[in-house]
Design an enzyme around this catalytic site. Structure first.
Site, PDB file in Angstrom:
ATOM      1  N   ASP A   1      -0.572   8.309  -6.202  1.00 21.88           N
ATOM      2  CA  ASP A   1       0.108   6.760  -6.530  1.00 21.88           C
ATOM      3  C   ASP A   1      -0.552   6.575  -7.663  1.00 21.88           C
ATOM      4  OD1 ASP A   1       0.047   4.441  -5.866  1.00 21.88           O
ATOM      5  OD2 ASP A   1      -0.425   4.273  -3.872  1.00 21.88           O
TER       6      ASP A   1
HETATM    7  C1  BGC Z   1       0.884   0.812  -3.787  1.00 22.77           C
HETATM    8  C2  BGC Z   1       1.938   1.630  -4.449  1.00 22.77           C
HETATM    9  C3  BGC Z   1       2.230   1.451  -5.715  1.00 22.77           C
HETATM   10  C4  BGC Z   1       1.868   1.261  -6.982  1.00 22.77           C
HETATM   11  C5  BGC Z   1       2.973   1.093  -8.396  1.00 22.77           C
HETATM   12  C6  BGC Z   1       0.013   0.491  -5.592  1.00 22.77           C
HETATM   13  O1  BGC Z   1      -0.852   0.683  -5.272  1.00 22.77           O
HETATM   14  O2  BGC Z   1      -0.052   1.307  -3.629  1.00 22.77           O
HETATM   15  O3  BGC Z   1       2.732   1.742  -2.804  1.00 22.77           O
HETATM   16  O4  BGC Z   1       3.899   1.591  -5.444  1.00 22.77           O
HETATM   17  O5  BGC Z   1       0.686   0.301  -6.628  1.00 22.77           O
HETATM   18  O6  BGC Z   1       2.618  -0.880  -8.051  1.00 22.77           O
END
Ligand code: BGC
Length: 755
Positions: A231
């Site tokens: 993530d």
């Molecule tokens: C989120 C993800 C997301 C990623 C990219 C993160 O903060 O938890 O779900 O895909 O950011 O935006």
């Protein structure tokens, strides 16, 4: 195209290989031009494309391209419709190809442990079976276009507070039965190209550097073949992460962590083969996409229509005291600013830049019988006397009132959790005021997670629209006016109040979040506690009615290798065409282990004309009946009876039949001095060894023993007490009672363990 990726990797420098394991920027992977390795893009979604180009940020502050906002997961899961989810995924795959996006970051399948989690609107369900089936269908649709998905957030990311550091502390059985299966099902049935590991720790270890999670379970057990990405910012220690099975760091630490990888290879603490393997896994997916570029054309209009269809087939009619559908000739007033400005998606990384939004008012613009009163603001909690008065007057004058209520954006979002389950006070107050002057009241809810409904008994109609995507207004009004027969059912339980929720006492803790309710999440808990809920899991009404009959099970004696086919006839007994979601639950009657009263193990959605009957089929295997035994390190269904239940919701069972399982698997038994007679007598591997002690103990302490017997028949130790004492008595007591020497007992234990 036939590529020799290993050969390609052999031509890469150490620096290029380390570089492949982190992003180029927020949304791109690096390429290596001299070797023809392209740089590909990934984008958020998954209920639409959030493709950002310039000044990328991942929290939705900078605009992304204009796209279609389909219904977020909270709503689409209520469709209980695999074909529809495939069609949804297929549209996302086409849009991604057309926009040159190689991987869509989703679906998000975390389990709704508490109604408070700020991201519940992005998640499918409280039930792992439903979440897994829904995700698998969606992934298959997207990946039919050689566009990857990134199923997220692996794993046990169930709250937003301290999401980047908190530890989700759960026992293995709970993880395996509740928090993992949605990922497991999707990996096995749909082979997602990538998995996104979560920010949080699990039992103390960061998901991003957890070898058990990322390698033992994900790859070795489930057979995952793609790559794992972090993530955004989830990397804690890069080299241990790589060794644990985290191939790609996202977005990019500007080379800091690449340098650590390079240094570790150079000083020998990281085997270069581990790096090569990670690069190979990433390149396999990169080329899977670039070698299959499709000329895709899609129209925003057609996808808007699909967004409407998904919304209309997912919204859940929760209450209808003969008030719906509305008639075109009735004088109806729409109250609440959500009628004009619907809340149709949530805040954060999944936020889509919708090319159009249709409100309920837009959708009925030609109907002169419909009026509107603002009543309360969509994005605030302010009771405005003037607005309220105007709304009350309009309510009195109308035949029927539809109040568009819901949660303002600020009440729920990625990044933080809710602190309560209430609607804004101004809304509750106005609803009560209106109920005092008008009895024909229907509520339409726009929310990403359940809310308390203090006015529930007073209203005649309730439509749960959740967050409906950009075509929400059209979908809602089609249901209100009966153009669509409602056919969604709840993918989560709706408790009356927050404190009823099983995680109430531990949800939101900061450092170590104890998942003390264990496997008893959602309906598994409410049912075990026989607790009334506002609306149960799997519940939803229709404008028609359905009868269930003719339950058939092809075998009632089941072995470990067998598959059971269950079929049931469903008839539309009402006056309009409609769809019914038939649910199959299993109940373990063996009593070998504490389990939920019943668990969802199958569902089918069937479309029926009035009077029509169709047969639906379900297939169950040994795993369907099993629970995870942490000692056995495997799924286990004990020999004995189970009940197959067919229901219209988790609390509305219509048909049932018992089956019997004969299992070969046996639970491991490690016998020691403190193993109880109960365990040993219940196990056919050991019962014979200890029977003689049982008889001796009964004679010594039992109701009929001479010491115990009194002339008047009164006994100090009843048979029941005696049996209970022996059941819980440790083996060592036969030495204490002089029934056996210690050496003799130890030899016997050794012999039993040798079995
Ligand atoms: C989120 C993800 C997301 C990623 C990219 C993160 O903060 O938890 O779900 O895909 O950011 O935006």
């Amino acid at each position: 195209m036939n590529r020799n990726i290993k050969e390609l990797i052999s031509q890469m420098t150490l620096e290029e290989k380390a570089g492949m394991c982190s992003g180029l920027d927020f949304w791109h992977l690096k390429g290596v031009e001299r070797l023809g390795i392209p740089s590909v893009m990934v984008s958020d979604g998954p209920h639409g494309l959030r493709k950002q180009d310039e000044k990328a940020d991942h929290l939705g502050i900078n605009d992304s391209i204009k796209a279609v906002c389909f219904p977020p997961a909270v709503l689409s899961a209520c469709s209980f419709d695999r074909d529809l989810m495939y069609e949804f995924g297929d549209a996302i795959g086409r849009e991604a190809q057309a926009n040159d996006v190689s991987v869509v970051l989703g679906p998000a399948v975390n389990i709704k442990r508490s109604p408070l989690c700020g991201r519940n609107f992005e998640y499918y369900s409280e039930d792992p079976y439903l979440a897994g089936e829904t995700a698998a269908a969606f992934i298959n649709g997207v990946q039919a276009h050689h566009v990857g998905t990134s199923i997220k957030h692996f794993a046990a990311n169930n709250q937003e507070f301290n999401r980047m550091s908190a530890s989700s502390d759960a026992d293995e059985r709970t993880l395996r039965e509740i928090y993992f299966p949605a990922f497991e099902t999707a990996v096995k049935k749909a082979k997602p190209y990538t998995v996104m590991c979560s920010y949080n720790r699990i039992n103390g270890t960061f998901a991003s550097e957890n070898p058990w999670l990322l390698t033992d379970v994900l790859r070795d057990e489930w057979g995952f073949k793609g790559y794992v990405m972090s993530d955004w910012g989830a990397v804690n220690e890069r080299v241990p992460g790589l060794m644990a099975g985290l191939e790609l760091e996202m977005p990019s630490s500007g080379g800091v962590y690449d340098q650590e990888i390079i240094a570790a290879v150079k000083d020998g603490s990281l085997n270069e083969a581990v790096l090569d393997q990670a690069v190979e896994r990433i390149l396999n997916i990169v080329f899977e996409y670039t070698d299959h570029r499709e000329e895709q054309e899609f129209t925003l209009e057609a996808d808007h229509a699909l967004a409407k269809k998904i919304a209309a087939e997912s919204m859940v009619l929760l209450k209808n005291d003969s008030v719906l559908p509305l008639k075109e000739t009735e004088k109806v007033v729409f109250i609440g600013e959500f009628a004009k400005k619907p809340r149709f998606q949530g805040g954060g990384s999944s936020h889509i830049n919708s090319f159009r939004v249709s409100s309920a008012l837009d959708a009925v613009s030609g109907n002169v019988n419909i009026t509107y009163a603002k009543g309360f603001p969509a994005n605030d909690d302010i009771y405005d006397e003037t607005l309220a008065k105007e709304a009350l007057e309009a309510a009195k004058a109308a035949d029927k009132v539809v109040i568009f209520a819901g949660l303002p954006d600020s009440f729920e979002s990625e990044g933080y959790d809710r602190t309560h389950m209430r609607l804004p006070e101004c809304q509750n107050r106005l609803i009560e005021d209106i109920l005092a002057v008008q009895s024909e009241v229907i509520i339409v809810l726009h929310n990403g997670s359940p809310v308390e409904m203090p006015w529930l008994t007073g209203v005649k109609g309730l439509l749960e629209a959740y967050l409906g995507g950009q075509a929400v207004g059209e979908a809602v009004t089609d249901i209100l006016f009966g153009k669509t027969c409602p056919c969604g059912k709840l993918a989560e339980s709706m408790p009356y109040k927050l404190s009823d929720n099983p995680s109430y006492l531990s949800f939101g803790d900061g450092e170590n979040v104890k998942y003390q309710e264990g496997i008893f999440v959602g309906y598994r808990y409410y049912d075990a506690k026989e607790m009334p809920v506002a609306f149960p899991f799997g519940y939803g009404l229709s404008y028609t009615s359905f009868a269930y009959g003719n339950l058939q099970i092809d075998k009632t004696e089941i072995g470990e290798k067998d598959t059971v086919t269950v079929s049931v006839d469903v008839t539309n007994t009402g006056g309009v065409e409609g769809k019914e979601i038939v649910q199959l639950y299993l109940s373990d009657l063996t009593g070998v282990c504490r389990r939920p009263l019943r668990e969802l193990k199958g569902y089918e959605k069937v479309s029926l004309m009035p009077g029509e009957t169709k047969t639906v089929h379900f297939h169950l295997d040994y795993r369907s009946f099993a629970w995870y035994n942490a000692k056995l390190k495997d799924w286990y269904a004990a020999s004995g009876s189970y009940e197959i239940l067919i229901g219209a919701s988790s609390r509305d069972m219509r048909l049932s039949e018992k089956v019997h399982i004969t299992a070969q698997k046996q639970l491991p038994l490690m016998i020691h001095m403190n193993t109880t007679f109960g365990e040993l007598l219940a196990d056919n591997r050991t019962a014979d060894y200890v029977k003689r002690f049982k008889t001796q103990l009964e004679e010594t302490f039992g109701a009929s023993s001479s010491d115990n017997k009194k002339d008047d028949g009164d006994v100090a130790i009843s048979d029941a007490m005696n049996t209970a004492m022996i059941t819980c008595m440790p083996l060592r007591n036969v030495v204490s009672y002089g029934m056996c020497g210690k050496k003799e007992l130890l030899d016997m234990i050794e012999e039993m363990n040798g079995q």
